[in-house]
Design a protein around this motif. Structure first.
Motif: not given
Lengths: 643, 729
Positions: A159-160, A442, A449-450, B463-466, B469
């Motif tokens: 996603r990144h 964006n 979240e993941a 997990p880290p925030a995805a 932004s």
């Protein structure tokens, strides 16, 4: 060590499938399902509504089998049946494209069972073949490749992704082979179908090579091509076809189940089966049977075949470099999607920020208006706007199919106009979709979240899920193995599971997966028959309302079975069975009497009719081509009590 | 401006409901649906299978209405129907608890329409009202409160990490505004008002004018209850008038209360009167006559009439009770903390204060009204908390542990006495204690298995925030352990994880070496929970414009659908009710006819109208068996009297509503006589005795005239044959 080597070999041969095989098999199967649905539309009124010859209440009152399931029993009116047809189409379509594949696989199974069971009286073994294939493939992850689910999973996993990541290329898809007992069951299913069809063909017509000859004299199922073959080709050709059929049916189980050279024998089986069923479909109309049997063939492909196919695909010739505007969120998103659809890795996506990669003579301002596609082998070949899109499509699998409409003269102009409009509004579109757009980062979006790593409990469940699946496969195997043993007369008595519990019988009946394989067995039919209705209208005309709807030929009087009746498989099977099914005669009477409603002419009101079944013996090889021993029996008469 | 004012006024008067009313209404609706299902399951074989009186093929062959929907048409045998009903039951249960509420609302609607649509031959007004209640509420967010969905949404939105954060109950409420605005709210009130308006308007016959209606209704032996049988010898004219006219008056006043154009406290008062009237009226009906699910269906509308003021009043009343508890739990137990998080959301009355073992050193203010010398923490030690939860009643000082503690907590919830009852019953209490001990001994393993922290072991890493932004990052909680302390091997054996934790996260190990003595600040609270992030999830981000527009479109479509159904309701009302003047009658377009037929949006309201029935009716079968006996297979299956004969209608036949509707309609429904004949002739198959084979029978309709007031015996008993086998020429 020997045991593990044996297990490894056994597993590779009988328990594993490449995920590409699963995906391709799914697509082909879904197309067959859609085709099966579409061919029923012309018969919707006759077989799916109460205005037809098999009303729901009649079938429920006297069901052809004790256990029957179909949601089409809920629909009485044509518009209700249309609605359910639409539901089926939606399920088949989502199964085809592989969106929420598991769910729509199961729903497609329910839909196809309902479609077939509603008119079981007029169905043939094509429906059973579809049902059996459905049952085994439901245990397989058919959405792992070549599916919307696979693309979405890949996009979620990265996603990144940045433009640089995209330019470097998407990691190859996971082609870890799927392993399950269900794969072996599917191979056995294919083998059983052909083995028993072969074994049961023990009659004289198969021994002396006349079976195909006699089949081609079945006017109710013969096609135009079959008629030409019958009329013009010499007898030895049909004898060859007869023997060829037996050879193929006998060989297929060996080719599929052989433990040696199976990577060669299975593709050979595919070729033989496509040839067999293709020629059957060309000569006789057996409905969806041939397509259903061919739908089993893609599941015989292995990893080595996919690698071979990949080597055969010309990559360099259609390799393209795609320059796109990375500041445009929707453009970047589309690039990510196309990168995942590009299974042959022909496309390289380069953002407009990567100035080093841009050709020196390319005007940078052009990239503000359109994406640009360049042939790396010949950089002077460039495309923009709709042509660029067409080039991207062309690089995808079956690309020419998607790209040629965009190249057609009139459509190309429209496509260019639409492209320009999109390009002018891409910022607004990107913002509207919550994607980044030209200097605007964006838009924050409510994206989950993941997912965190699985908890130990979930990991424990995940490890055990395949075990539960395999137990379910084994359970279904036992049920269907019992059915095979009982349904096929050639199974030795000692091996027959005669005293099955009721629930086992019900488990076979509801989804209609009877395992009795004896097409044109033990003999090809030596005679032909049809039904004729001689009805008298109010103004004294003789009409045949039955064959007007179901046949090419409906003129009266009829003294023998007309040549090439042109029935579809439903009409053919209904015609074959209705004379000896008095429980459905009342429904037929009411349908015949509704003749003036169908024609819209009041003078077509019927005052009386007789329904006859006409038999004739097919001419023997070498004898004059006319049928012999023509017999006629009246099986229905209205009104009763009149002569 | 005027239009805007009118719109505001209309919304306030008719289109606004309280989310709590919707949640409570959902629970009541589910219970009624379950009762309806149970009621039908009792007659599964008789009316829902092909072994009964109403086979599916017969209904499809001669449908009572042109447009029908029911998935029960595809089920023929009794076991198939049982599976179908079991699926309906499961859906109703899930609707009741509010799991995936929207989906369950839709599925429940399909189920109830299918159950009713299968036997339209036997339906009555109660079935229509229940189906219409399910239909209108399908457009409302019934899961916003008092539901599993609401609790889960709250747990997801706010991830507390310490016991202190559990005290802020207001922050846990993420269900949004209490006010729900929809046309469907108006439709509900209109629906119920509609039924009363026309039921009252149509009751113009002599029995209602003279006040003898209730007397005659009580003489309907096919539907009266034992109370009616007991009551009717004592019935006098004035009593009958009182009951008849008060029923009439109630029906007349209800539409006024329901549709009065008032707001605020006036609306609340009007609705309260309406609720009392509905419950009183239908309780009275149900006591004397068995009309199936009719009374319950009407009562099922009343929760939706409650206003916010009613809920506030109930809340104030509940708060008056002085019950206050302090619950102490083991801070280091991850699963315990998760359970406590859940309980704090169920504690809507705010009666429980949760404190962890880490808070033992901190003083707490005694509850208002508590005895000043009560020490809530007396006897509560970390050692005790390592074995059991401890609950202390602040008012009395009583201390509870193990299953008793859990029971006390459950008692503090709404309707808590019901949830806690099983834990306090003698045999179950011991079992509960045993179960608690088993859980307590394994809570570490359970916590680790679920990925929660457990006794000095940190939680599995988040997990880290995805979000890509550049929005503001949420500030990490002051008590969050350092990120490098997190271990990502939840599947390892516990011992290995402990060793790893000690090696990798010495800071965390030190934190747990000595339980903090004074820990008022969350900074030293132990890591006992899932995620070392802020207690509050990052503020929800703005949805993408297309998502907002999509939601707007869905809302418009939904309200548009409600409007289409309201138009259908009005059209059907005008079309079918005799009280409507001729000039308002019209030819209904096809789409309206279908919208009426498929979801059974029928609006023919004339129960016991224009007159109460002054005669009774039943059906009997005189069948002769192969050995010459006379039997009545129909009455054996449907009545208290196995062979009542045709000389009288006995007292209180104890028919259920399906049977007396069938008995009343079958004599004149020739299309269905064949099915009745086949069912009667299958008598010996049902009894299993070959001697019960029937060789001939006659089916009679038996009628009588009910006695006038002051008399008890029916008069003028007559019977006529409507079906014979073999058929008489």
């Amino acid at each position: 060590m020997k045991r593990s080597a044996f297990y490894k070999a056994f597993s590779e041969t009988y328990l594993e499938l490449d995920p590409r095989t699963l995906g391709f098999g799914r697509i082909f199967f879904a197309l067959v399902l859609i085709g099966d649905l579409l061919r029923r539309i012309p018969r919707l009124r006759e077989f799916y509504t109460n205005a037809g010859i098999l009303p729901n209440h009649t079938v429920l009152w006297r069901p052809p089998v004790a256990r029957l399931f179909s949601f089409f029993f809920m629909s009485s009116l044509p518009e209700e049946a249309v609605l359910w047809f639409l539901v089926c189409f939606i399920c088949f379509f989502f199964f085809l494209i592989g969106w929420r594949t598991r769910v729509f696989h199961v729903l497609s199974f329910i839909c196809t069972t309902s479609l077939h069971n509603r008119m079981l009286f007029a169905e043939n073994w094509g429906g059973v073949a579809i049902g059996a294939l459905m049952v085994w493939t439901m245990f397989m992850p058919t959405g792992r490749r070549f599916s919307v689910d696979a693309v979405l999973a890949s996009m979620r996993a990265r996603r990144h992704e940045t433009p640089e990541d995209l330019a470097a290329g998407i990691p190859p898809a996971d082609n870890t082979r799927f392993r399950s007992f269900a794969v072996l069951c599917l191979l056995l299913q294919i083998s059983i179908i052909y083995w028993f069809n072969y074994v049961h063909k023990s009659g004289q017509t198969w021994h002396d090579g006349t079976a195909v000859y006699y089949v081609l004299h079945q006017e109710r199922i013969i096609t135009w091509l079959g008629l030409q073959i019958r009329l013009h080709l010499p007898y030895w050709v049909t004898k060859l076809l007869t023997e060829g059929t037996l050879v193929v049916e006998a060989a297929v189980p060996l080719l599929v189940l052989t433990p040696v050279f199976w990577r060669v024998t299975r593709p050979l089986a595919i070729v033989l089966l496509v040839g067999l069923h293709g020629s059957i479909a060309a000569m006789v109309n057996l409905g969806i049977f041939s397509a259903a049997m061919i739908a089993y063939d893609p599941w015989l492909l292995d990893t080595v075949h996919w690698r071979l196919l990949e080597r055969l695909v010309p990559k360099k010739r259609r390799a393209r470099v795609v320059f796109y505007d990375v500041d445009c969120g929707v453009c970047f998103w589309l690039a990510r999607v196309f990168a995942r659809l590009d299974v042959h890795r022909r496309l390289k996506f380069v953002s407009n920020r990567d100035t080093a990669a841009l050709p020196a003579d390319l005007d940078r301002d052009v990239l503000d208006k359109t994406m640009v596609v360049i042939d790396p082998g010949m950089p002077s070949r460039r495309w923009g706007r709709a042509d660029a899109v067409a080039e991207v499509f062309a690089a995808l699998p079956f690309g020419r199919l998607w790209s040629w409409p965009l190249r057609l003269p009139g459509i190309n102009a429209i496509a260019n106009a639409l492209y320009d409009r999109f390009a002018r509004n891409r910022t607004r579109i990107s913002t509207w979709l919550g994607l980044a757009a030209c200097g605007v980062p964006n838009a924050p979006r409510l994206v989950e979240e993941a997912p965190p790593p699985p908890t130990p409990f979930r990991s424990w469940l995940r490890v055990r899920r395949p075990l539960v699946r395999e137990m379910a496969v084994a359970f279904v195997f036992v049920i269907l193995a019992a059915e095979v043993s009982v349904a096929n007369p050639s199974v030795p008595r000692a091996l027959r599971f005669e005293r099955r519990p009721d629930w086992m019988v019900a488990a076979v009946m509801y989804p209609h997966v009877f395992e009795s394989w004896s097409l044109f067995s033990p003999d090809a039919p030596l005679s032909d028959e049809t039904v004729v209705v001689d009805a008298v209208t109010r103004d004294g005309r003789h009409v045949d309302p039955y064959n007007e709807v179901g046949s090419r030929v409906w003129s009266l009087p009829v003294d023998s079975v007309p040549v090439r009746l042109g029935h579809d498989s439903f009409w053919c099977d209904y015609t074959l069975r209705i004379p000896d099914a008095p429980q459905y005669h009342q429904a037929l009477i009411e349908w015949i009497l509704r003749y003036p409603e169908r024609t819209g002419r009041d003078q077509d009101t019927l005052v009386r009719f007789d329904a006859y079944v006409i038999w004739q013996d097919s001419p023997k090889p070498g004898a004059p081509p006319e049928p012999t021993n023509i017999r006629k029996r009246r099986f229905l008469h209205w009104p009763e009590g009149t002569p | 401006m005027k239009l805007a004012r009118f719109r505001r006024w209309f919304v306030d008067c008719y289109m606004t409901a309280d989310a709590r009313s919707l949640g409570f209404g959902r629970i009541i609706l589910s219970l009624i649906l379950l009762f309806d299902l149970w009621h039908r399951a009792r007659v599964l074989t008789l009316f829902y299978s092909n072994a009964g009186l109403v086979p599916n093929h017969m209904m499809l062959w001669r449908p009572p209405t042109q447009w029908m929907f029911s998935f029960f048409f595809i089920l023929s045998s009794p076991d198939e129907v049982a599976v179908g009903m079991a699926i309906c039951g499961l859906i109703y249960l899930l609707l009741m608890i509010g799991w995936r509420t929207r989906l369950m609302q839709f599925l429940a609607l399909i189920c109830v329409l299918s159950l009713h649509g299968r036997v339209t031959l036997l339906e009555n007004g109660g079935d229509w009202m229940l189906g219409e209640l399910a239909l209108w509420t399908a457009f409302l967010p019934l899961g916003r409160r008092f539901s599993v969905d609401a609790v889960r949404a709250s747990l997801r939105a706010r991830r507390e990490t310490t016991a202190a954060e559990l005290a802020d109950r207001k922050a846990m409420d993420v269900s949004g505004s209490m006010a729900v605005i929809s046309l469907a709210v108006f439709a509900l009130a209109l629906q119920i008002a509609n039924s009363y308006i026309f039921n009252a308007a149509h009751k113009g016959g002599p029995t209602w004018r003279e006040g003898t209606a209730v007397h005659y209704v009580m003489h309907q032996d096919r539907m009266c209850t034992w109370l009616a049988v007991w009551m009717r010898p004592h019935m006098t004219l004035w009593l009958s008038r009182l009951l008849s006219w008060s029923a009439l008056a109630t029906e007349a006043i209800l539409p006024v209360m329901l549709l009065a154009p008032v707001r605020g406290s006036a609306k609340t008062s009007a609705r309260r009167i309406a609720i009392i009237c509905v419950i009183g009226l239908h309780t009275g009906f149900q006591l004397f006559i068995n009309l199936g699910v009719f009374s319950l269906s009407m009562i099922g509308y009343t929760p939706f009439l409650l206003t916010g003021a009613d809920w506030d009043a109930m809340g104030r009343f509940a708060q008056r009770r002085k019950r206050r508890l302090v619950a102490y739990f083991d801070a280091s137990c991850g699963v315990c903390f998760q359970i406590v998080r859940l309980w704090s959301r169920l504690d809507v009355l705010g009666r429980i204060t949760f404190r962890s073992s880490a808070d033992l050193a901190a003083p707490i203010a005694p509850a208002a009204g508590a005895a000043p010398d009560v020490e809530p923490k007396m006897g509560v030690t970390p050692e005790l908390l390592s074995r059991t939860i401890v609950v202390v009643d602040e008012v009395t000082g009583a201390k509870y542990t193990r299953a008793d503690a859990v029971a006390q907590i459950l008692r503090a919830f709404p309707v808590g006495w019901l949830w806690s009852l099983p834990l306090r019953l003698p045999g179950l209490h011991a079992l509960a204690n045993w179960g608690y001990d088993v859980f307590s001994r394994r809570r570490e393993r359970i916590s680790v298995g679920l990925g929660l922290a457990a006794c000095s072991l940190p939680a599995r890493p988040e997990p880290p925030a995805a979000s890509p932004s550049p929005g503001p990052e949420p500030a990490p909680a002051a008590d969050a352990p350092p990120a490098e302390a997190q271990i990502t091997a939840p599947s390892q054996p516990i011992a290995a994880m402990v060793a790893q934790a000690a090696a990798v996260a010495p800071a965390v190990a030190i934190e747990f070496a000595d339980p903090p003595v004074a820990a008022p600040e969350p900074a030293v609270a132990p890591v006992a929970v899932v995620a070392p992030v802020a207690a509050v999830a990052p503020a929800p981000l703005e949805p993408a414009p297309f998502r907002r527009q999509w939601r707007w479109l869905v809302t418009v479509l939904r309200e548009g659908a409600v409007l289409a159904f309201i138009i259908t309701l009005v059209s059907e009302t005008l079309f079918i009710n005799a009280a409507i003047p001729k000039f308002l009658k019209h030819e209904q377009p096809l789409w309206i006819k279908r919208l009426v037929a498929y979801p059974r949006l029928i609006q023919a309201w004339s129960m016991f109208a224009s007159d109460a029935p002054t005669g009774d009716q039943t059906m009997v079968v005189d069948a002769v068996t192969v050995d010459g006996r006379h039997v009545d297979p129909y009455s054996e299956a449907t009545s208290r009297y196995p062979n009542p004969g045709r000389d009288e209608i006995p007292d209180r036949l104890d028919n259920d509503s399906f049977v007396f509707n069938y008995s009343g309609r079958i004599p004149t429904s020739g299309a269905y006589h064949q099915a009745l004949t086949e069912w009667i002739l299958a008598y010996h198959e049902r009894t299993g005795r070959p001697n019960d084979r029937i060789i001939r029978f006659d089916a009679y309709e038996v009628d009588d005239d009910s006695p006038p007031i002051g008399q008890l015996k029916p008069r003028n008993i007559r019977s006529h044959i409507f079906l014979s086998y073999p058929p008489k020429r």
